[in-house]
Design an enzyme around this catalytic site. Structure first.
Site, PDB file in Angstrom:
ATOM      1  N   ARG A  15       0.799  -1.166   0.022  1.00  0.00           N
ATOM      2  CA  ARG A  15      -0.188  -0.031   0.052  1.00  0.00           C
ATOM      3  C   ARG A  15       1.149   1.315  -0.030  1.00  0.00           C
ATOM      4  O   ARG A  15       1.942   1.350   0.726  1.00  0.00           O
ATOM      5  CB  ARG A  15      -0.842   0.014   1.404  1.00  0.00           C
ATOM      6  CG  ARG A  15      -1.965   0.941   1.665  1.00  0.00           C
ATOM      7  CD  ARG A  15      -2.830   0.804   2.726  1.00  0.00           C
ATOM      8  NE  ARG A  15      -2.644   1.884   3.514  1.00  0.00           N
ATOM      9  CZ  ARG A  15      -4.133   2.438   3.563  1.00  0.00           C
ATOM     10  NH1 ARG A  15      -5.161   1.929   2.997  1.00  0.00           N
ATOM     11  NH2 ARG A  15      -4.281   3.559   4.359  1.00  0.00           N
ATOM     12  N   THR A  19      -0.948   7.781  -1.108  1.00  0.00           N
ATOM     13  CA  THR A  19      -2.068   7.678  -2.004  1.00  0.00           C
ATOM     14  C   THR A  19      -3.070   6.859  -1.494  1.00  0.00           C
ATOM     15  O   THR A  19      -4.299   6.542  -1.837  1.00  0.00           O
ATOM     16  CB  THR A  19      -1.780   7.278  -3.385  1.00  0.00           C
ATOM     17  OG1 THR A  19      -1.320   5.952  -3.443  1.00  0.00           O
ATOM     18  CG2 THR A  19      -1.051   8.098  -3.816  1.00  0.00           C
ATOM     19  N   ASP A  69      -3.214 -10.081  11.861  1.00  0.00           N
ATOM     20  CA  ASP A  69      -2.540  -9.752  10.838  1.00  0.00           C
ATOM     21  C   ASP A  69      -2.162 -11.132  10.394  1.00  0.00           C
ATOM     22  O   ASP A  69      -1.595 -12.174  11.108  1.00  0.00           O
ATOM     23  CB  ASP A  69      -1.305  -9.139  11.216  1.00  0.00           C
ATOM     24  CG  ASP A  69      -0.370  -8.828   9.746  1.00  0.00           C
ATOM     25  OD1 ASP A  69      -0.138  -9.806   9.010  1.00  0.00           O
ATOM     26  OD2 ASP A  69      -0.236  -7.732   9.455  1.00  0.00           O
ATOM     27  N   ASP A 104       1.419 -12.124   9.875  1.00  0.00           N
ATOM     28  CA  ASP A 104       2.459 -12.188  11.062  1.00  0.00           C
ATOM     29  C   ASP A 104       1.928 -13.478  11.738  1.00  0.00           C
ATOM     30  O   ASP A 104       2.904 -14.302  12.134  1.00  0.00           O
ATOM     31  CB  ASP A 104       2.087 -11.219  12.052  1.00  0.00           C
ATOM     32  CG  ASP A 104       2.681  -9.626  11.620  1.00  0.00           C
ATOM     33  OD1 ASP A 104       3.542  -9.803  10.623  1.00  0.00           O
ATOM     34  OD2 ASP A 104       2.441  -8.721  12.179  1.00  0.00           O
TER      35      ASP A 104
HETATM   36  N1  URA Z   1      -5.153  -8.236   6.633  1.00  0.00           N
HETATM   37  C1  URA Z   1      -4.732  -8.759   7.565  1.00  0.00           C
HETATM   38  O1  URA Z   1      -3.786  -9.690   7.759  1.00  0.00           O
HETATM   39  N2  URA Z   1      -5.789  -8.725   8.477  1.00  0.00           N
HETATM   40  C2  URA Z   1      -6.899  -8.186   8.633  1.00  0.00           C
HETATM   41  O2  URA Z   1      -7.710  -7.939   9.519  1.00  0.00           O
HETATM   42  C3  URA Z   1      -6.789  -7.339   7.345  1.00  0.00           C
HETATM   43  C4  URA Z   1      -6.276  -7.239   6.441  1.00  0.00           C
END
Ligand code: URA
Length: 214
Positions: free
Chosen positions: A103, A107, A201, A204
């Site tokens: 990302r 922007t 995440d 992770d």
């Molecule tokens: N990406 C992730 O790993 N978790 C989320 O909740 C949203 C995007």
């Protein structure tokens, strides 16, 4: 876009364990792998096949085999890589491409840092793997690239989706070349674009929190 939310007690139980904050990385990987194989059963139900004559030990018969070119599987880096084995277990002849997007903080738009997709995807059935359909920006960019290169159908396989993300992908691809198979649709995104209640995440939790520099 056609959306399938897989309604199955084993999927629901594995997804609950995946969401649990106490689930460690080895268990998370194993659960994600199992879940993808269960979702893949649904996601591959329209994969093209052709008739083939075979001989059983008893007689001859007409069966089916997957057509050529083989399906293309595209994990979205990084978390989608944790879904690759679960899908290719059902499609061992599939070819694999990779899509890396990050990302742009200025922007808020996704930009490509790795495009390992075939230039020509004409006639291909493509399966895009991304565990979390959050805002939908990444998935829209990947699906657009595949359709532009001629993909016949694109099936997105996700573990969780937010309603906002589904609407964005649906608005971008209203026709039925694109479909989504997902284990659950959650409530919403939070202010940091995480899915709620979600699982945190996914990258992770699959791979640890080593920093990445695209
Ligand atoms: N990406 C992730 O790993 N978790 C989320 O909740 C949203 C995007």
């Amino acid at each position: 876009m056609h959306v399938t939310v897989v309604d199955h007690p084993i999927v629901a139980a594995k997804l609950t364990a995946l969401r649990d904050v106490r689930t460690d990385t080895p268990s998370f990987r194993r659960l994600a792998d199992d879940l993808v194989t269960l979702l893949a059963y649904e996601a591959t139900k329209s994969v093209p096949v052709e008739a083939v004559e075979i001989e059983t030990p008893i007689t001859t018969m007409t069966g089916v085999r997957l057509t050529n070119p083989p399906p293309l599987v595209v994990p979205v880096l990084r978390a989608g890589v944790g879904m690759l084995d679960g899908l290719t277990r059902l499609l061992p002849d599939a070819e694999v491409g990779f899509a890396g997007l990050a990302r742009d903080e200025a922007t808020a738009q996704p930009f490509w840092y790795a495009d390992r997709l075939p230039e020509d995807a004409a006639g291909r059935s493509v399966f895009v793997l991304d565990p979390m359909l959050a805002t939908g920006g990444t998935l829209v960019a990947v699906v657009e690239a595949l359709l532009t290169r001629g993909a016949e159908t694109v099936t997105c396989v996700c573990l969780l989706a937010a309603p906002e993300g589904i609407e964005r992908v649906r608005a971008a691809f209203p026709d039925d070349r694109v479909s989504l198979v997902v284990a659950a649709v959650d409530e919403q995104l939070n202010e940091k674009a995480y899915i709620v209640p979600g699982l945190g995440d996914a990258g992770d939790r699959l791979f640890g929190s080593a920093p990445t520099t695209p």
